[in-house]
Design a protein around this motif. Structure first.
Motif, PDB file in Angstrom:
ATOM      1  N   TYR A 145       9.542  11.824   2.242  1.00 26.44           N
ATOM      2  CA  TYR A 145       8.678  11.446   3.368  1.00 26.44           C
ATOM      3  C   TYR A 145       9.513  10.787   4.462  1.00 26.44           C
ATOM      4  O   TYR A 145       9.512  11.217   5.625  1.00 26.44           O
ATOM      5  CB  TYR A 145       7.609  10.485   2.851  1.00 26.44           C
ATOM      6  N   THR A 153      12.663  13.900  14.069  1.00 27.76           N
ATOM      7  CA  THR A 153      12.928  13.191  15.336  1.00 27.76           C
ATOM      8  C   THR A 153      14.169  13.746  16.052  1.00 27.76           C
ATOM      9  O   THR A 153      14.419  13.398  17.207  1.00 27.76           O
ATOM     10  CB  THR A 153      13.160  11.674  15.129  1.00 27.76           C
ATOM     11  N   ALA A 204       8.009   2.494   2.000  1.00 27.89           N
ATOM     12  CA  ALA A 204       8.674   3.215   3.090  1.00 27.89           C
ATOM     13  C   ALA A 204       9.989   2.510   3.441  1.00 27.89           C
ATOM     14  O   ALA A 204      11.037   3.152   3.581  1.00 27.89           O
ATOM     15  CB  ALA A 204       7.760   3.275   4.312  1.00 27.89           C
TER      16      ALA A 204
END
Ligand SMILES: C[S@@+](CC[C@H](N)C(=O)[O-])C[C@H]1O[C@@H](n2cnc3c(N)ncnc32)[C@H](O)[C@@H]1O
Length: 343
Positions: A145, A153, A204
């Motif tokens: 992820y 990006t 994350a």
């Protein structure tokens, strides 16, 4: 999905079972490409052309099944066949060799998880209850992820950072759901006095920390672990706050509450910028990509895509002054909606 003019005509005049093309054929296509990425097939060809047997040996796959996969990839433009050898096509060399600066392999690996959620679309339709994308991810999925978001990006950060308004003399910014921190890094490089807090969920941050460290920004761009829906961001401590590709995980009410917290955390003259994919506009005018994304986000999270007008309404309610939206067509179609805090 038509592969020649005759098929195209048959589809156009409704003479062929398009639902089969749209599901069986498209589904096989998806899995052929994703399986090739998962076993490292494109990397195995990075050094040059090879036979099916040599490719299988390089990937640790079975020679018979590998020999069946290769023509499917070649006929789809992902490889080129030369006699009994296969080589990379420009398409796979650019996007699917992990050493390429454009590689999106990590996003494709994340898609195993995303497609698993999509397979439960009927369950979502019946219950109306979204599946929670951010719970139930294994460690490996969290890693794909964060890496997958970073690879998307590439080539976008400069364009986005240029379009994000940063007040003159700004020193502090907050990047909500900032993951890898690539947008904060770019903003800090453009604005030498700026430092950034990249705020994201603890799982994350664990997986994104090495990605941010690669940028060598030291303390100027640092992670903070937390939950944007429950944590407070303080009062008058940031000049710019950004949230890029995250608001679609939150409901209207959650976004309203979040915007109110952000408005409090901004210094007078500060700016809150929300970057989101274009919203589905409904009815026959709805573009397919926007509508499919909207359904996917609704199933996988709480909400769906948000229009600049909806985002501006959260900003207005929080006492910010919405600016004219900016559409970055080349940047995955992101819309930027900024709201300024009065001085
Ligand atoms: C789709 S990614 C976008 C990442 C990055 N902004 C970008 O554009 O590449 C969404 C990010 O939001 C984070 N996120 C989701 N819910 C969150 C929450 N409640 N609080 C903080 N971060 C959250 C996820 O962990 C993930 O890193």
């Amino acid at each position: 999905m038509a592969s020649n003019p005759l098929e195209w005509l048959l589809v156009k005049f409704n003479l062929i079972a398009r639902p089969v093309l749209d599901t069986q054929v498209a589904g096989t296509y998806v899995h052929v490409i994703m399986a090739a990425v998962k076993v490292g097939l494109f990397d195995a060809l990075a050094a040059g052309p090879a036979t099916a047997e040599k490719i299988a040996a390089g990937c640790g796959t079975h020679p018979d099944s590998t020999a069946k996969l290769l023509p499917a990839l070649a006929s789809s433009g992902y490889l080129r066949a030369r006699g009994d050898q296969y080589e990379l096509s420009p398409l796979s060399r650019k996007w699917l060799v992990t050493t390429s600066p454009h590689a999106v392999n990590d996003k494709l690996l994340l898609q195993f998880y995303e497609l698993g959620l999509m397979q439960r679309a009927d369950e979502y339709l019946r219950s109306g209850k979204p599946l929670d994308f951010h719970t139930g991810m294994s460690d490996d999925v969290w890693d794909s992820y964060q890496r997958g978001m970073k690879c998307l990006t590439t080539g976008q950060t400069g364009m986005v950072a240029k379009a994000v308004p940063v007040p003159e003399g700004a020193t502090d910014m907050l990047d909500i759901g900032g993951s890898h921190g690539a947008y904060s890094v770019e903003l800090c490089r453009r604005h030498p006095a700026l430092r950034a807090v990249v705020f994201d969920l603890p799982d994350a941050v664990r997986h994104a920390a090495p990605l941010l460290a690669e940028e060598g920004m030291g303390d100027r761009v640092r992670h903070q672990a937390g939950n944007a829906l429950t944590d407070d961001f303080g009062e008058a401590c940031y000049d710019a706050v950004v949230i890029i590709g995250v608001a679609h995980h939150f409901s209207d009410e959650q976004n309203r509450e979040l915007t109110a917290k952000v408005a409090r955390a901004l210094r007078p003259g500060g700016v809150y910028t929300v970057a989101e994919f274009p919203a589905a506009s409904g009815g026959g005018r709805t573009q397919q990509l926007a509508a499919l994304r909207d359904f996917y986000f609704a199933l996988a999270s709480e909400s769906g895509t948000w229009s600049p007008a909806q985002i501006a309404s959260w900003q207005r309610a929080a006492g910010l002054r919405p600016a004219k939206p900016v559409r970055l067509a080349a940047s995955g179609g992101l819309n930027l909606q900024s709201g300024h805090k009065p001085r």
